[in-house]
Motif scaffolding. Structure first.
Motif, PDB file in Angstrom:
ATOM      1  N   GLU A 329       0.819  -1.207   0.000  1.00  0.00           N
ATOM      2  CA  GLU A 329       0.000   0.000   0.000  1.00  0.00           C
ATOM      3  C   GLU A 329       0.856   1.261   0.000  1.00  0.00           C
ATOM      4  OE1 GLU A 329      -3.957   1.454   2.385  1.00  0.00           O
ATOM      5  OE2 GLU A 329      -3.686  -0.629   1.831  1.00  0.00           O
ATOM      6  N   ALA A 354      -7.617   0.620  -2.694  1.00  0.00           N
ATOM      7  CA  ALA A 354      -6.873  -0.275  -1.793  1.00  0.00           C
ATOM      8  C   ALA A 354      -7.822  -0.801  -0.731  1.00  0.00           C
ATOM      9  CB  ALA A 354      -5.698   0.463  -1.155  1.00  0.00           C
ATOM     10  N   THR A 380      -3.494  -1.657  -4.986  1.00  0.00           N
ATOM     11  CA  THR A 380      -2.832  -2.904  -4.589  1.00  0.00           C
ATOM     12  C   THR A 380      -3.597  -4.064  -5.223  1.00  0.00           C
ATOM     13  OG1 THR A 380      -4.215  -2.987  -2.612  1.00  0.00           O
ATOM     14  CG2 THR A 380      -2.090  -1.882  -2.416  1.00  0.00           C
TER      15      THR A 380
END
Length: 698
Positions: A329, A354, A380
């Protein structure tokens, strides 16, 4: 002649049934667990090692650390209870005595070694308190006929005996097609023995075969198998490359005077010649009607993100969306902020996705991606979740691609699949890596990729000075930190663990933070690690970038992507515990400004041989390609390829360390086989790569 062929087919059919029905469903399940379904699977399930049961040794001739086989009379057998319950027996022959021990045993084993019985035992010899001993040896009746050849030992699983496995493999040898998949001319050129001969030798070694040649895999039978495996891999990669050329992708042409030129004009810095070269390569690829599949290599700090920005700008200007996925992240968020700062002023709508987003934020991001409003989506692995959809995904960018499993890479690519004139559309793909791929690995595992390298650093980047310091000199290191901070600079202090581990006796990030804050009361000391809430991590990293934190104590969450030009000192605690590539990545967090930067590798003595090699390599060179080659030599290819997460095997029989010559020969043979012997190439792939092609390159 026809009758003979029919008889052969009947024999193979019967053998198939014997293989499939072997000892009922339990054995079948165990065999399937090993990936053994068809006779063709069994024949290439080759021995791990061999046992030499062809002769009996005297007890006096046994040596510790070596396997041995002896016969004699059990002169004593008892169950002992100190220091723990165990079966203990003493075997005697004319030359001496040998202790036999079983730490776990059944009544049947106890009966096997009753006093007065003559037995044969085989096992590894150790030095014990009562002389030489064997622990859990294999026991059989004395006087039985000795095998005439070496006994193969196969990879197996719990509950599947070597005897059952050998029977299944022998049945398969009668059922499988052992015809050669290579033309005679190729075998003759490279001195390869026939496939059938190689398989039979490895499963049933002749009496005169060299034990050393088999164990060290230097026998011509092993050479043939390794060549076949490497050739199959190269054929698969060549087929993947050819298949990709037949796929359809949106041609993402750079619009004259458009977004790409606007980005170039807006940059506050000049691009290096290497960056310009790579941008041109990628731009050319994106303009084609088949999907790009390019690997962009660039050492730490070489400027890969701006190259990705140019690729994204070209895709967006052509009316397509771009997805950028990073493994952590912190790295993904940093990409988001950088790309947004470059592209938002030019009118590009960038979205962050994310796992840490609130439900409301997540819904907004998903809606923007699905509607096409979001032209660039950065995140991500949240990007590959089922609910994520894109209106028109034309380009996928994977940063630190080796950190993703092959399945994850494939999943993101599939998010962009669509239809045009009845043909599937595949998004272009750019893989980025700050861990350069060694030549041997590139030759064998990346043969289907176009590879670009940024082989120079941006102006103003000075080499990082690396120092090795024992942790007994901690006070000197603290003094260095204070000196840097007094000059207005910042520092990292990296620790390998968050919580205490008695086994490893490592300084933890939490304890180190407390001690440093106490030892340096005038300094602003921050702490970041993977167990902090995302909001806390983001705030701390923001404060560090803004100069509100002087010293950042961290775990390896800062390993990739973190860019703070004012940070000029990196201390890595217990450096001997880190991998070489990881140390190189951490070192790359400093040296991003115009000041001389230092990386201190603080280690605990005594050092193991491997740790000493790693630290010496980092001290001796800053060349990412050299470091990558040394890391390959130390750890193997798994870390570079991202296969740890996928569960896929790399090479079962060949080795990149010892079989480079065979790999080069296999690579030479690929084009000839595909061009002049297509039926052989197809048969070879069927034998070696059944159901595995999808995972070779994604």
């Amino acid at each position: 002649m026809a009758a003979s062929a029919a008889s052969g087919r009947a024999s193979r059919s019967a053998a198939k049934k014997r293989t499939a029905g072997q000892s009922g469903s339990l054995v079948e399940r165990k065999l399937r667990h090993l990936g053994l379904h068809e006779p063709s699977d069994f024949i290439v399930h080759l021995p791990l090692r061999y046992e030499d049961e062809t002769h009996i040794s005297s007890i006096a001739s046994l040596r510790p650390g070596a396997a041995g086989q002896v016969e004699g009379e059990v002169i004593r057998s008892e169950v002992q209870f100190r220091p723990r319950r165990q079966l203990h027996a003493i075997l005697e022959d004319d030359s001496g005595q040998l202790v036999l021990r079983w730490l776990n045993f059944y009544p049947s084993q106890q009966k096997q070694v009753e006093a007065g019985k003559r037995i044969r035992v085989r096992g590894e010899v150790r030095s014990g308190f009562g002389g030489y001993e064997m622990v859990h040896p294999k026991v059989s009746a004395a006087g039985t006929a000795l095998p005439e050849a070496l006994t193969p030992v196969y990879p197996t699983t719990d509950g599947l005996s070597q005897l059952s496995l050998r029977k299944a493999i022998d049945n398969a040898l009668g059922a499988a097609d052992l015809s050669d998949t290579l033309p005679d001319a190729l075998c003759k050129r490279y001195g390869l023995i026939p496939f059938a001969d190689a398989i039979r030798v490895l499963h049933h070694p002749p009496a005169n075969v060299s034990y050393a040649d088999l164990i060290e895999r230097g026998h011509p039978a092993w050479v043939r198998i390794k060549f076949d495996e490497l050739l199959a891999q190269q054929l698969s990669l060549a087929a993947a490359r050819a298949a990709r050329r037949k796929q359809k992708a949106c041609a993402l042409d750079a619009v004259p005077g458009g977004l790409v030129q606007a980005l170039r004009r807006s940059l506050p810095f000049s691009l290096t010649a290497a960056q310009e070269r790579v941008i041109a390569d990628i731009s050319s690829d994106l303009g084609r009607t088949f999907p790009m599949h390019r690997l962009l290599q660039g050492d730490v700090g070489s400027g890969k993100t701006i190259v990705a920005a140019f690729a994204a700008a070209q895709a967006v200007s052509s009316g397509c969306q771009v997805a950028i996925m990073a493994p952590t992240e912190i790295l993904a968020e940093q990409h988001f902020h950088k790309l947004e700062s470059w592209l938002k002023p030019l009118g590009v709508h960038t979205v962050w996705l994310a796992g840490s987003l609130s439900a409301k934020q997540r819904k907004a991001a998903l809606d923007a991606a699905a509607s096409g409003q979001a032209q660039l989506v950065v995140g991500t692995t949240a990007l590959i979740q089922e609910k994520v959809a894109f209106a028109k995904l034309g380009l996928v960018i994977l940063d630190e691609q080796h950190r993703f499993g092959v399945g994850q890479r494939l999943e993101l690519s599939r998010k962009g699949e669509g239809l045009q004139d009845g043909q599937a559309l595949i998004p272009h793909q750019l893989n980025m890596s700050a861990t350069p791929i060694p030549r041997t690995l590139a030759m064998t595992f990346f043969a289907d990729l176009d590879v670009s390298a940024i082989d120079e650093l941006p102006p103003g980047r000075s080499p990082v000075l690396t120092k090795l310091i024992a942790d007994s000199r901690r006070d000197e290191v603290l003094s260095s930190v204070m000196a840097e901070v007094r000059q207005g600079r910042q520092a990292y202090w990296v620790c390998p663990l968050v919580e205490e581990s008695e086994a490893l006796q490592l300084q933890t990030a939490v304890d180190t933070h407390a001690r440093l804050a106490s030892a340096l009361p005038d300094m602003r000391v921050g702490l970041v690690h993977g167990k902090l809430a995302t909001a806390e991590k983001q705030q701390i990293m923001h404060d560090f970038r803004a100069g509100l934190v002087d010293l950042l104590v961290a775990t390896t969450v800062i390993e990739v992507g973190v860019d703070v030009p004012n940070a000029s000192l990196m201390i890595i605690e217990h450096a001997e515990r880190f991998g070489l590539a990881q140390l190189h990545q951490l070192r790359g967090r400093v040296g991003r400004g115009d000041r001389q930067s230092i990386c201190v590798l603080m280690y605990q003595t005594p050092l193991s041989a491997i740790a000493r090699q790693r630290l010496r390599a980092l001290y001796e060179t800053a060349d990412g390609f050299e470091i990558a080659q040394r890391d390959l030599d130390l750890r193997g290819p798994g870390e570079f390829l991202g296969v740890r997460q996928s569960g896929q095997e790399l090479l079962r029989f060949a080795s990149l360390e010892t079989d480079i010559r065979i790999a080069e020969q296999a690579r030479e043979a690929v084009n000839e086989l595909r061009a002049h012997y297509p039926r052989h190439a197809h048969a070879h792939l069927r034998r070696w790569m059944r159901d595995k092609q999808d995972f070779l390159r994604t």
